[in-house]
Design a protein around this motif. Structure first.
Motif, PDB file in Angstrom:
ATOM      1  N   GLY A  31       0.823  -1.210   0.000  1.00  0.00           N
ATOM      2  CA  GLY A  31       0.000   0.000   0.000  1.00  0.00           C
ATOM      3  C   GLY A  31       0.855   1.258   0.000  1.00  0.00           C
ATOM      4  O   GLY A  31       0.579   2.212  -0.737  1.00  0.00           O
ATOM      5  N   ARG A  32       1.907   1.259   0.817  1.00  0.00           N
ATOM      6  CA  ARG A  32       2.820   2.406   0.847  1.00  0.00           C
ATOM      7  C   ARG A  32       3.471   2.617  -0.517  1.00  0.00           C
ATOM      8  O   ARG A  32       3.590   3.739  -0.999  1.00  0.00           O
ATOM      9  N   LYS A  33       3.875   1.527  -1.123  1.00  0.00           N
ATOM     10  CA  LYS A  33       4.528   1.592  -2.435  1.00  0.00           C
ATOM     11  C   LYS A  33       3.585   2.217  -3.464  1.00  0.00           C
ATOM     12  O   LYS A  33       3.984   3.101  -4.221  1.00  0.00           O
ATOM     13  N   GLU A  34       2.338   1.792  -3.472  1.00  0.00           N
ATOM     14  CA  GLU A  34       1.362   2.331  -4.424  1.00  0.00           C
ATOM     15  C   GLU A  34       1.126   3.821  -4.185  1.00  0.00           C
ATOM     16  O   GLU A  34       0.996   4.591  -5.135  1.00  0.00           O
ATOM     17  N   ILE A  35       1.086   4.225  -2.940  1.00  0.00           N
ATOM     18  CA  ILE A  35       0.883   5.645  -2.625  1.00  0.00           C
ATOM     19  C   ILE A  35       2.050   6.473  -3.142  1.00  0.00           C
ATOM     20  O   ILE A  35       1.857   7.529  -3.739  1.00  0.00           O
ATOM     21  N   VAL A  36       3.275   5.998  -2.922  1.00  0.00           N
ATOM     22  CA  VAL A  36       4.446   6.734  -3.402  1.00  0.00           C
ATOM     23  C   VAL A  36       4.431   6.810  -4.931  1.00  0.00           C
ATOM     24  O   VAL A  36       4.700   7.865  -5.508  1.00  0.00           O
ATOM     25  N   LEU A  37       4.088   5.716  -5.587  1.00  0.00           N
ATOM     26  CA  LEU A  37       4.043   5.727  -7.055  1.00  0.00           C
ATOM     27  C   LEU A  37       3.012   6.728  -7.569  1.00  0.00           C
ATOM     28  O   LEU A  37       3.291   7.490  -8.499  1.00  0.00           O
ATOM     29  N   LEU A  38       1.834   6.739  -6.963  1.00  0.00           N
ATOM     30  CA  LEU A  38       0.807   7.703  -7.372  1.00  0.00           C
ATOM     31  C   LEU A  38       1.264   9.134  -7.114  1.00  0.00           C
ATOM     32  O   LEU A  38       1.006  10.040  -7.921  1.00  0.00           O
ATOM     33  N   PHE A  39       1.946   9.336  -5.996  1.00  0.00           N
ATOM     34  CA  PHE A  39       2.446  10.663  -5.654  1.00  0.00           C
ATOM     35  C   PHE A  39       3.483  11.129  -6.669  1.00  0.00           C
ATOM     36  O   PHE A  39       3.448  12.277  -7.127  1.00  0.00           O
ATOM     37  N   VAL A  40       4.385  10.239  -7.046  1.00  0.00           N
ATOM     38  CA  VAL A  40       5.404  10.580  -8.050  1.00  0.00           C
ATOM     39  C   VAL A  40       4.732  10.930  -9.369  1.00  0.00           C
ATOM     40  O   VAL A  40       5.092  11.916 -10.021  1.00  0.00           O
ATOM     41  N   GLN A  41       3.738  10.158  -9.757  1.00  0.00           N
ATOM     42  CA  GLN A  41       3.015  10.448 -10.999  1.00  0.00           C
ATOM     43  C   GLN A  41       2.349  11.814 -10.944  1.00  0.00           C
ATOM     44  O   GLN A  41       2.381  12.576 -11.910  1.00  0.00           O
ATOM     45  N   LYS A  42       1.756  12.136  -9.806  1.00  0.00           N
ATOM     46  CA  LYS A  42       1.098  13.447  -9.638  1.00  0.00           C
ATOM     47  C   LYS A  42       2.113  14.581  -9.722  1.00  0.00           C
ATOM     48  O   LYS A  42       1.868  15.585 -10.380  1.00  0.00           O
ATOM     49  N   LEU A  43       3.254  14.415  -9.051  1.00  0.00           N
ATOM     50  CA  LEU A  43       4.281  15.454  -9.109  1.00  0.00           C
ATOM     51  C   LEU A  43       4.759  15.670 -10.544  1.00  0.00           C
ATOM     52  O   LEU A  43       4.916  16.822 -10.983  1.00  0.00           O
ATOM     53  N   ALA A  44       4.968  14.589 -11.272  1.00  0.00           N
ATOM     54  CA  ALA A  44       5.417  14.694 -12.663  1.00  0.00           C
ATOM     55  C   ALA A  44       4.344  15.362 -13.520  1.00  0.00           C
ATOM     56  O   ALA A  44       4.652  16.229 -14.345  1.00  0.00           O
ATOM     57  N   THR A  59      14.931  13.362   0.434  1.00  0.00           N
ATOM     58  CA  THR A  59      14.989  14.201   1.638  1.00  0.00           C
ATOM     59  C   THR A  59      13.746  14.080   2.506  1.00  0.00           C
ATOM     60  O   THR A  59      13.857  13.991   3.729  1.00  0.00           O
ATOM     61  N   GLU A  60      12.587  14.094   1.904  1.00  0.00           N
ATOM     62  CA  GLU A  60      11.353  14.089   2.683  1.00  0.00           C
ATOM     63  C   GLU A  60      10.881  12.686   3.069  1.00  0.00           C
ATOM     64  O   GLU A  60      10.305  12.501   4.129  1.00  0.00           O
ATOM     65  N   LEU A  61      11.098  11.715   2.199  1.00  0.00           N
ATOM     66  CA  LEU A  61      10.647  10.356   2.493  1.00  0.00           C
ATOM     67  C   LEU A  61      11.768   9.458   2.994  1.00  0.00           C
ATOM     68  O   LEU A  61      11.539   8.325   3.393  1.00  0.00           O
ATOM     69  N   GLY A  62      12.996   9.957   2.942  1.00  0.00           N
ATOM     70  CA  GLY A  62      14.122   9.207   3.472  1.00  0.00           C
ATOM     71  C   GLY A  62      14.545   8.013   2.627  1.00  0.00           C
ATOM     72  O   GLY A  62      15.161   7.087   3.135  1.00  0.00           O
ATOM     73  N   LEU A  63      14.217   8.050   1.342  1.00  0.00           N
ATOM     74  CA  LEU A  63      14.626   6.959   0.464  1.00  0.00           C
ATOM     75  C   LEU A  63      16.071   7.141   0.037  1.00  0.00           C
ATOM     76  O   LEU A  63      16.561   8.270  -0.058  1.00  0.00           O
ATOM     77  N   SER A  64      16.726   6.041  -0.223  1.00  0.00           N
ATOM     78  CA  SER A  64      18.078   6.129  -0.772  1.00  0.00           C
ATOM     79  C   SER A  64      17.968   6.582  -2.230  1.00  0.00           C
ATOM     80  O   SER A  64      16.884   6.554  -2.829  1.00  0.00           O
ATOM     81  N   GLU A  65      19.088   6.968  -2.806  1.00  0.00           N
ATOM     82  CA  GLU A  65      19.086   7.390  -4.205  1.00  0.00           C
ATOM     83  C   GLU A  65      18.596   6.256  -5.112  1.00  0.00           C
ATOM     84  O   GLU A  65      17.804   6.489  -6.034  1.00  0.00           O
ATOM     85  N   ASP A  66      19.037   5.043  -4.831  1.00  0.00           N
ATOM     86  CA  ASP A  66      18.612   3.888  -5.632  1.00  0.00           C
ATOM     87  C   ASP A  66      17.115   3.630  -5.497  1.00  0.00           C
ATOM     88  O   ASP A  66      16.428   3.346  -6.480  1.00  0.00           O
ATOM     89  N   ALA A  68      14.801   5.831  -4.638  1.00  0.00           N
ATOM     90  CA  ALA A  68      14.093   6.928  -5.291  1.00  0.00           C
ATOM     91  C   ALA A  68      14.071   6.728  -6.804  1.00  0.00           C
ATOM     92  O   ALA A  68      13.037   6.923  -7.449  1.00  0.00           O
ATOM     93  N   GLN A  69      15.191   6.319  -7.359  1.00  0.00           N
ATOM     94  CA  GLN A  69      15.273   6.065  -8.799  1.00  0.00           C
ATOM     95  C   GLN A  69      14.326   4.948  -9.201  1.00  0.00           C
ATOM     96  O   GLN A  69      13.628   5.041 -10.207  1.00  0.00           O
ATOM     97  N   GLU A  70      14.286   3.901  -8.399  1.00  0.00           N
ATOM     98  CA  GLU A  70      13.407   2.766  -8.684  1.00  0.00           C
ATOM     99  C   GLU A  70      11.937   3.200  -8.666  1.00  0.00           C
ATOM    100  O   GLU A  70      11.166   2.858  -9.566  1.00  0.00           O
ATOM    101  N   TYR A  71      11.553   3.962  -7.646  1.00  0.00           N
ATOM    102  CA  TYR A  71      10.174   4.457  -7.565  1.00  0.00           C
ATOM    103  C   TYR A  71       9.856   5.360  -8.759  1.00  0.00           C
ATOM    104  O   TYR A  71       8.781   5.258  -9.344  1.00  0.00           O
ATOM    105  N   TYR A  72      10.782   6.232  -9.096  1.00  0.00           N
ATOM    106  CA  TYR A  72      10.547   7.146 -10.205  1.00  0.00           C
ATOM    107  C   TYR A  72      10.338   6.351 -11.500  1.00  0.00           C
ATOM    108  O   TYR A  72       9.390   6.601 -12.248  1.00  0.00           O
ATOM    109  N   GLN A  73      11.202   5.418 -11.771  1.00  0.00           N
ATOM    110  CA  GLN A  73      11.095   4.632 -13.007  1.00  0.00           C
ATOM    111  C   GLN A  73       9.805   3.816 -13.037  1.00  0.00           C
ATOM    112  O   GLN A  73       9.127   3.751 -14.067  1.00  0.00           O
ATOM    113  N   LEU A  74       9.452   3.213 -11.916  1.00  0.00           N
ATOM    114  CA  LEU A  74       8.203   2.453 -11.850  1.00  0.00           C
ATOM    115  C   LEU A  74       6.996   3.349 -12.110  1.00  0.00           C
ATOM    116  O   LEU A  74       6.086   2.986 -12.852  1.00  0.00           O
ATOM    117  N   ALA A  75       6.999   4.518 -11.487  1.00  0.00           N
ATOM    118  CA  ALA A  75       5.883   5.438 -11.645  1.00  0.00           C
ATOM    119  C   ALA A  75       5.745   5.898 -13.088  1.00  0.00           C
ATOM    120  O   ALA A  75       4.644   6.010 -13.618  1.00  0.00           O
TER     121      ALA A  75
END
Length: 79
Positions: A31-44, A59-66, A68-75
Motif C-alpha cells: 500500500g505504501r509503495k502504491e501511494i508513493v508511485l501515485l504521488f510521483v506520478q502526480k508530481l510529474a 529528503t522528505e521520504l528518506g529513500l536512498s538514491e537507488d 528513489a530512482q526505482e520508484y521514479y522509473q516504476l511510476a
C-alpha cells in the motif's frame, strides 16, 4: 499423547498468527509503495522535474538514491 497433540496445536496456532502478521505487513508495504508511485506520478503531471522529484523522495521520504530512482522509473512506466 494428548500433550503432543496440544503442543502441535500451539505450534500451528503460533505459525498461523505469524503468517497473518507477515501478510498484513506485506499488505501495508504494498500500500505504501502504491501511494508513493501515485504521488510521483502526480508530481510529474504537475510539472516537477525528475531531479526535483528525486530530491523530494530522498529528503522528505528518506529513500536512498537507488530507491528513489526505482520508484521514479516504476511510476513513469505505469503512467
Amino acid at each position: 499423547m494428548a500433550l503432543a497433540g496440544e503442543f502441535w496445536e500451539n505450534v500451528w496456532e503460533d505459525a498461523r498468527k505469524a503468517g497473518r502478521e507477515e501478510g498484513r505487513e506485506e499488505g501495508r508495504e504494498e500500500g505504501r509503495k502504491e501511494i508513493v508511485l501515485l504521488f510521483v506520478q502526480k508530481l510529474a503531471k504537475d510539472g516537477q522535474t525528475q531531479p526535483e522529484i528525486m530530491t523530494y523522495l530522498e529528503t522528505e521520504l528518506g529513500l536512498s538514491e537507488d530507491e528513489a530512482q526505482e520508484y521514479y522509473q516504476l511510476a513513469m512506466t505505469k503512467a
